[in-house]
Design a protein around this motif. Structure first.
Motif, mmCIF file in Angstrom:
data_model
loop_
_atom_site.group_PDB
_atom_site.id
_atom_site.type_symbol
_atom_site.label_atom_id
_atom_site.label_comp_id
_atom_site.label_asym_id
_atom_site.label_seq_id
_atom_site.Cartn_x
_atom_site.Cartn_y
_atom_site.Cartn_z
ATOM 1 N N ASP A 248 0.813 -1.210 0.000
ATOM 2 C CA ASP A 248 0.000 0.000 0.000
ATOM 3 C C ASP A 248 0.852 1.269 0.000
ATOM 4 O OD1 ASP A 248 -2.307 -1.433 -0.141
ATOM 5 O OD2 ASP A 248 -2.911 -1.138 1.941
ATOM 6 N N GLY A 252 0.502 3.892 -2.905
ATOM 7 C CA GLY A 252 0.180 5.282 -2.590
ATOM 8 C C GLY A 252 1.126 6.252 -3.266
ATOM 9 N N PRO A 262 -5.447 5.766 -5.832
ATOM 10 C CA PRO A 262 -4.739 4.551 -5.420
ATOM 11 C C PRO A 262 -5.704 3.385 -5.222
ATOM 12 C CG PRO A 262 -4.963 6.040 -3.555
ATOM 13 C CD PRO A 262 -5.472 6.781 -4.745
ATOM 14 N N PHE A 264 -5.639 0.457 -2.879
ATOM 15 C CA PHE A 264 -5.004 -0.201 -1.743
ATOM 16 C C PHE A 264 -5.579 -1.595 -1.533
ATOM 17 C CE2 PHE A 264 -4.699 4.399 -0.455
ATOM 18 C CZ PHE A 264 -3.325 4.494 -0.593
#
Length: 267
Positions: A248, A252, A262, A264
């Protein structure tokens, strides 16, 4: 994906990364019995076992969030010996508070009505507390000759300071949702009709957020109460080191540079 199981005293669902647990004894203002505690414990076990879950929403059915302990479930008969309330705390209330604190994901509490006694302190154990403007918080223990359990004596002074904590705990006066927001006891007081809409919108935000980072943030803030500044700085370094290797974090940064949204994974 939707996961649903039928209980007698709660409602519990998991859908698209969002778990929702609703205390469901509306005729008793969702007050706790031993049976309800056991169902909540089972729901938390399912929650911890399901790695797809990214956020938990806790709320109540009907016109109240939770009136605390159902006193009729452990009533003291005239002339009989008292009940061991310490046993109740150790077996049920303390483990529930710790389960919320240790859950490695955000816990949102949507307080839809009165939150009294253990119900008030259950809400305060959650990470983000939203309350309907008609809701209220009452530390009713003093009216029964008891102390604020379910973490009340820990959370109250940390959230609102010594003087206000003592006043609420020793007088048992009703605190409105608006005043609770002003004092910093909760995150937001919202119009009744938008409470669940906003709570679920926040849950959807968290369901797409970097869950591991949020879990570390939660743990670091809780740990700060016991740490010195050097200890806390060391903890921050250790956490940042681990998070820097996460998917992540890389996602990001990539999304920021590419000016895109993004995606995630929460891992």
């Amino acid at each position: 994906m939707t996961d649903q199981k039928t209980y007698d005293n709660i409602l519990f669902t998991i859908h698209n990364g969002i778990a929702q647990l609703t205390l469901n004894r509306p005729d008793k203002l969702n007050s706790f019995t031993q049976a309800m505690h056991l169902e909540v414990r089972d729901a938390f076990e399912r929650l911890r076992a399901d790695r797809s879950v990214r956020v938990l929403v806790l709320t109540g059915a009907g016109r109240g969030f939770c009136a605390g302990q159902d006193l009729s479930d452990r009533a003291v008969e005239p002339g009989a010996k008292g009940v061991d309330l310490g046993d109740s705390v150790e077996k049920f209330y303390a483990p529930l508070v710790l389960a919320i604190k240790e859950l490695p994901l955000p816990v949102i509490c949507a307080v839809n009505g009165v939150a009294a006694g253990a119900g008030a302190n259950l809400a305060l154990a959650c990470d983000i507390v939203l309350a309907a403007k008609s809701a209220s918080f009452i530390e009713a223990f003093c009216k029964l000759g008891l102390i604020p359990d379910t973490g009340g004596t820990w959370h109250l002074p940390r959230l609102i300071g010594h003087a206000r904590a003592m006043g609420l705990a020793m007088l048992g006066e009703k605190l409105t949702a608006d005043r609770a927001e002003q004092w910093g006891l909760i995150w937001k007081a919202l119009p009744d009709e938008t409470l669940m809409t906003e709570a679920l919108a926040l849950a959807e935000h968290f369901a797409c957020a970097p869950t591991k980072g949020l879990a570390f943030t939660k743990r670091a803030i809780h740990q700060s109460y016991a740490n010195t500044l050097p200890e806390q700085l060391k903890l921050e370094g250790e956490m940042m080191r681990e998070l820097g290797y996460s998917h992540d974090y890389r996602e990001g940064v990539d999304a920021f540079i590419a000016k895109r949204t993004p995606h995630f994974k929460g891992e």
